[in-house]
Design a protein around this motif. Structure first.
Motif, mmCIF file in Angstrom:
data_model
loop_
_atom_site.group_PDB
_atom_site.id
_atom_site.type_symbol
_atom_site.label_atom_id
_atom_site.label_comp_id
_atom_site.label_asym_id
_atom_site.label_seq_id
_atom_site.Cartn_x
_atom_site.Cartn_y
_atom_site.Cartn_z
ATOM 1 N N PHE A 144 8.128 1.820 1.646
ATOM 2 C CA PHE A 144 7.800 1.690 3.067
ATOM 3 C C PHE A 144 9.020 1.205 3.861
ATOM 4 C CE2 PHE A 144 3.150 1.181 1.815
ATOM 5 C CZ PHE A 144 2.765 2.387 2.375
ATOM 6 N N GLU A 168 3.276 -0.181 -1.884
ATOM 7 C CA GLU A 168 4.044 1.062 -2.032
ATOM 8 C C GLU A 168 3.302 2.206 -1.402
ATOM 9 O OE1 GLU A 168 5.763 2.537 -5.358
ATOM 10 O OE2 GLU A 168 6.002 0.650 -6.406
ATOM 11 N N PRO A 169 4.018 3.208 -0.886
ATOM 12 C CA PRO A 169 3.288 4.356 -0.345
ATOM 13 C C PRO A 169 2.614 5.130 -1.469
ATOM 14 C CG PRO A 169 5.679 4.536 0.076
ATOM 15 C CD PRO A 169 5.475 3.342 -0.784
ATOM 16 N N GLN A 173 1.420 9.802 1.140
ATOM 17 C CA GLN A 173 2.147 9.083 2.200
ATOM 18 C C GLN A 173 3.650 9.282 2.042
ATOM 19 O OE1 GLN A 173 0.540 5.153 1.535
ATOM 20 N NE2 GLN A 173 -1.453 5.726 2.355
ATOM 21 N N THR A 192 -9.313 12.577 -3.074
ATOM 22 C CA THR A 192 -10.096 11.612 -2.295
ATOM 23 C C THR A 192 -9.589 10.198 -2.603
ATOM 24 O OG1 THR A 192 -11.668 11.640 -4.133
ATOM 25 C CG2 THR A 192 -12.216 12.988 -2.209
ATOM 26 N N GLY A 193 -9.603 9.365 -1.599
ATOM 27 C CA GLY A 193 -9.224 7.958 -1.794
ATOM 28 C C GLY A 193 -7.751 7.725 -2.051
ATOM 29 N N SER A 194 -6.899 8.711 -1.699
ATOM 30 C CA SER A 194 -5.475 8.558 -2.021
ATOM 31 C C SER A 194 -4.627 8.191 -0.798
ATOM 32 C CB SER A 194 -4.952 9.841 -2.679
ATOM 33 O OG SER A 194 -4.986 10.913 -1.757
ATOM 34 N N GLY A 195 -5.271 7.758 0.283
ATOM 35 C CA GLY A 195 -4.492 7.226 1.408
ATOM 36 C C GLY A 195 -4.039 8.244 2.450
ATOM 37 N N THR A 197 -5.404 8.805 5.283
ATOM 38 C CA THR A 197 -5.555 8.257 6.637
ATOM 39 C C THR A 197 -4.245 7.629 7.128
ATOM 40 O OG1 THR A 197 -7.787 7.722 5.914
ATOM 41 C CG2 THR A 197 -7.122 6.873 8.058
ATOM 42 N N LEU A 198 -3.661 6.781 6.309
ATOM 43 C CA LEU A 198 -2.394 6.164 6.721
ATOM 44 C C LEU A 198 -1.299 7.231 6.862
ATOM 45 C CD1 LEU A 198 -0.827 3.443 7.180
ATOM 46 C CD2 LEU A 198 -0.075 3.678 4.827
ATOM 47 N N GLU A 234 -9.371 1.646 11.103
ATOM 48 C CA GLU A 234 -8.152 1.650 10.283
ATOM 49 C C GLU A 234 -6.914 1.633 11.175
ATOM 50 O OE1 GLU A 234 -7.781 2.079 6.528
ATOM 51 O OE2 GLU A 234 -9.560 0.940 7.084
ATOM 52 N N GLY A 448 -14.801 11.429 3.550
ATOM 53 C CA GLY A 448 -13.892 10.500 4.220
ATOM 54 C C GLY A 448 -14.285 9.041 4.211
ATOM 55 N N ASP A 450 -14.799 5.376 3.405
ATOM 56 C CA ASP A 450 -14.070 4.574 2.436
ATOM 57 C C ASP A 450 -14.899 3.371 1.995
ATOM 58 O OD1 ASP A 450 -11.832 3.797 0.916
ATOM 59 O OD2 ASP A 450 -11.284 2.353 2.459
ATOM 60 N N LYS A 452 -14.612 1.045 -0.694
ATOM 61 C CA LYS A 452 -13.698 0.662 -1.782
ATOM 62 C C LYS A 452 -14.427 0.273 -3.055
ATOM 63 C CE LYS A 452 -9.791 -0.967 0.516
ATOM 64 N NZ LYS A 452 -9.666 -2.012 1.465
ATOM 65 N N ARG A 475 -16.376 9.197 -3.198
ATOM 66 C CA ARG A 475 -16.699 7.911 -2.548
ATOM 67 C C ARG A 475 -16.492 6.769 -3.535
ATOM 68 N NH1 ARG A 475 -14.769 9.368 0.932
ATOM 69 N NH2 ARG A 475 -14.710 11.423 0.047
HETATM 70 N N1 LIG Z 1 -0.271 2.516 0.217
HETATM 71 C C1 LIG Z 1 -1.448 1.987 -0.054
HETATM 72 N N2 LIG Z 1 -1.549 0.937 -0.896
HETATM 73 C C2 LIG Z 1 -2.765 0.403 -1.196
HETATM 74 N N3 LIG Z 1 -3.937 0.846 -0.686
HETATM 75 C C3 LIG Z 1 -3.890 1.892 0.149
HETATM 76 C C4 LIG Z 1 -2.650 2.511 0.525
HETATM 77 N N4 LIG Z 1 -2.922 3.511 1.377
HETATM 78 C C5 LIG Z 1 -4.252 3.524 1.551
HETATM 79 N N5 LIG Z 1 -4.834 2.550 0.828
HETATM 80 C C6 LIG Z 1 -6.293 2.268 0.732
HETATM 81 O O1 LIG Z 1 -6.874 3.303 -0.036
HETATM 82 C C7 LIG Z 1 -8.201 3.555 0.387
HETATM 83 C C8 LIG Z 1 -8.420 5.050 0.568
HETATM 84 O O2 LIG Z 1 -7.630 5.526 1.623
HETATM 85 P P1 LIG Z 1 -8.132 6.688 2.582
HETATM 86 O O3 LIG Z 1 -9.488 6.386 3.100
HETATM 87 O O4 LIG Z 1 -7.059 6.951 3.534
HETATM 88 O O5 LIG Z 1 -8.265 7.886 1.522
HETATM 89 P P2 LIG Z 1 -8.349 9.444 1.795
HETATM 90 O O6 LIG Z 1 -7.286 10.069 0.981
HETATM 91 O O7 LIG Z 1 -8.366 9.714 3.245
HETATM 92 O O8 LIG Z 1 -9.768 9.781 1.147
HETATM 93 P P3 LIG Z 1 -10.854 10.909 1.545
HETATM 94 O O9 LIG Z 1 -10.340 12.221 1.044
HETATM 95 O O10 LIG Z 1 -12.078 10.486 0.835
HETATM 96 O O11 LIG Z 1 -10.983 10.897 3.023
HETATM 97 C C9 LIG Z 1 -8.399 2.766 1.666
HETATM 98 O O12 LIG Z 1 -9.171 1.633 1.369
HETATM 99 C C10 LIG Z 1 -7.012 2.347 2.076
HETATM 100 O O13 LIG Z 1 -7.010 1.105 2.730
#
Ligand SMILES: Nc1ncnc2c1ncn2[C@@H]1O[C@H](COP(=O)(O)OP(=O)(O)OP(=O)(O)O)[C@@H](O)[C@H]1O
Length: 540
Positions: A144, A168-169, A173, A192-195, A197-198, A234, A448, A450, A452, A475
């Protein structure tokens, strides 16, 4: 990957004017500067040697020119190995030779630097299972902190990430953020759940000036209200301490908002609400610089396409950057989406359209509808590891199953489209807070959302497609945690088993061989008419 394969994929699809620069390459590769002196008359022997030497040199020159031409494509931002070589020719006057030598050295150094950058990017992509398609793809992030050194990011924003515990990204990301920051459009497909959104929010926060006037700067479209609300939450977390105007398009805002006076940097909405605001309340989207379609394959499904088209048209800024994110991206949707994209880069993490490898998946034959209810109760008796999400195919069935479980000793709740916005939000919040152990849901929260802590997803009703399956079970197993997914099937579901079984196999889960021997179905979706969920005998 073998070096030759690696380089051919790195160097694929490049264009370079070889004729124009061939002599330059030959020179800096050989480390020699041609003598400007007039040539003496050669002997026949010398002529022959020179001829074969020339042929070799020509061959080498061609090879080098090709390699150098390739290098010019996978460029590290701001670098061009061939910068400053234009307009030179071989017959330099003698006083320029020294300058030329210096230039050659600089060029060699630059070329080496570019080679190192390309190698570093390739190593990172391999390490994080990143697969890219497109020209001039920026290198992935190593950390980052690189957002500060490479892109001049406000260290405050990066500080917010570390406060949230993001050390870490994640792979998506690492690659998607530099792509968007370089002003490129992208399709991103990651588990899914791999971040994700960020991955799409952070570039917006970096590029948009907080509190800027002059209209909405970014629009994020989500298929459901719950997901839109979650995205706003978020975004506010990542932007904490900076005065961005981040708005959720609520029903009220869409129907009666005064958009002329609204301050908004980032607007998150479902397609219909946004379209309504544009058409009926004169919301002006011509200043939008970023358009994100989250869960893009869902947004491009039938029923939504026209609305998406209309929103895309309303975002009329010619330099807009569009991006599409999802865990599933069918080829047909990608082809459709490409019609609105401009020179987009495609990024895939792992295998396209596959489930998260952190989820242990199981298929359970329950025979009949009654069998499913028995199997569910039995599995709760054996081990109930809350929070648990149970998916059914309709709101009627959600209500029926809720009635059944209400008599059992489990803290269950239900979420479906008949509940109002507040009730739906409460159901989600109660599960998050641990007040409810089991949440019975329809597709409303399949994408989508989240959660956790969700340990287990139960597909009480067989999902209608492989994509629906991937999103439902996604999920659980989020942000590096493990999860469990159980899918019940009955006799009626058997013809559709194979599609789902393929997903299990591709993520390394075991599937009985008889299921894999079932014929493949062309039809991608299915929905079975089912008997009501009840332990009481049918009245008729
Ligand atoms: N770099 C990171 N380090 C640790 N946790 C992270 C990081 N980036 C995202 N997260 C956490 O991972 C979780 C899943 O992220 P996110 O909801 O963006 O997944 P997604 O890929 O959009 O999933 P989906 O396909 O289900 O929408 C969230 O709780 C988020 O806070």
């Amino acid at each position: 990957m073998e070096t030759s394969k690696l380089s051919s994929s790195l160097f694929a699809g490049t264009h370079f004017n070889r004729k124009r620069f061939a002599s330059d390459f030959a020179r800096f590769h050989q480390g020699q500067t041609p003598s400007p002196a007039a040539p003496s008359v050669p002997s026949p022997e010398k002529k022959r040697k020179r001829k074969s030497g020339k042929a070799k040199a020509k061959k080498n020159k061609k090879k080098r020119a090709e390699a150098a031409s390739a290098l010019s494509s996978d460029v590290v931002e701001g670098f061009n190995v061939f910068k400053g070589l234009e307009g030179k020719n071989d017959e330099l006057p003698s006083e320029k030779v020294e300058i030329r030598k210096d230039e050659d050295l600089v060029a060699v150094r630059r070329r080496k630097e570019v080679e190192r950058e390309i190698e570093r990017a390739a190593v990172l992509r391999k390490r994080f299972d990143l697969h890219i398609a497109g020209q001039n793809v920026p290198a992935p992030l190593e950390s980052f902190e690189e957002l500060i050194s490479r892109y001049g990011c406000d260290s405050y924003l990066v500080g917010n990430l570390s406060k949230l515990g993001f050390k870490e990204p994640t792979p998506i990301q690492r690659q998607a953020i530099p792509i968007l920051l370089s002003g490129r459009e992208c399709f991103a497909c990651a588990p899914t759940g791999s971040g994700k959104t960020l991955a799409f929010l952070f570039p917006l926060l970096m590029k948009i000036k907080p509190g800027s006037k002059g209209g909405v700067k970014a629009v994020i479209l989500c298929p459901t209200r719950e997901l839109a609300a979650q995205t706003v939450r978020e975004c506010k977390k990542f932007a904490k301490g900076r005065k961005y105007f981040i708005k959720l398009m609520t029903k009220d805002l869409s129907k009666s908002g005064n958009f002329k006076d609204m301050h908004c940097d980032i607007l998150v909405s479902t397609p219909l609400r946004l379209d309504h605001a544009v058409k009926k309340r004169d919301l002006d989207l011509s200043s939008v610089e970023y358009l994100v379609l989250d869960e893009s394959d869902k947004l491009f499904e039938l029923g939504f396409v026209e609305v998406i088209d209309s929103v895309v048209e309303a975002c009329s800024n010619p330099s807009i950057i569009r991006s599409l994110f999802s865990a599933t991206l069918p080829d047909s949707i990608e082809a459709l989406a490409r019609t609105i994209m401009h020179d987009a880069i495609r990024v895939i993490v792992g295998r396209k359209n596959s489930a998260s490898s952190l989820i242990k998946q199981k298929l359970i034959f329950a025979g009949t509808e009654r069998g499913k209810l028995l199997a569910l109760r039995q599995s709760f008796q054996e081990s109930l590891n809350p929070p648990v999400l149970i998916f059914v195919q309709s709101k009627e069935r959600a209500k029926e199953l809720y009635k059944e479980l209400a008599f059992d000793d489990v803290r269950a709740d239900v979420i479906h489209a008949d509940l109002n916005e507040q009730q739906r939000q409460d159901a989600v919040d109660n599960l998050r807070a641990g007040k409810t152990w089991v949440l019975i849901a329809t597709e409303v929260i399949a994408r989508g959302m989240d959660f956790k802590g969700v340990n287990c997803v139960i597909n009480y009703d067989f999902p209608e497609s492989a994509a629906a399956y991937i999103h439902r079970i996604g999920r659980c197993g989020r942000a590096g945690r493990s999860g469990e997914a159980i899918t019940f099937f009955t006799e009626e579901d058997k013809p559709f088993l194979r599609n789902i079984a393929n997903v299990l196999v591709s993520s390394g889960c075991e599937v009985p061989s008889w299921i894999m021997a079932l014929p493949k179905l062309k039809r991608k979706k299915h929905r079975v008419d089912r008997d009501p969920i009840s332990t009481l005998p049918n009245e008729d």
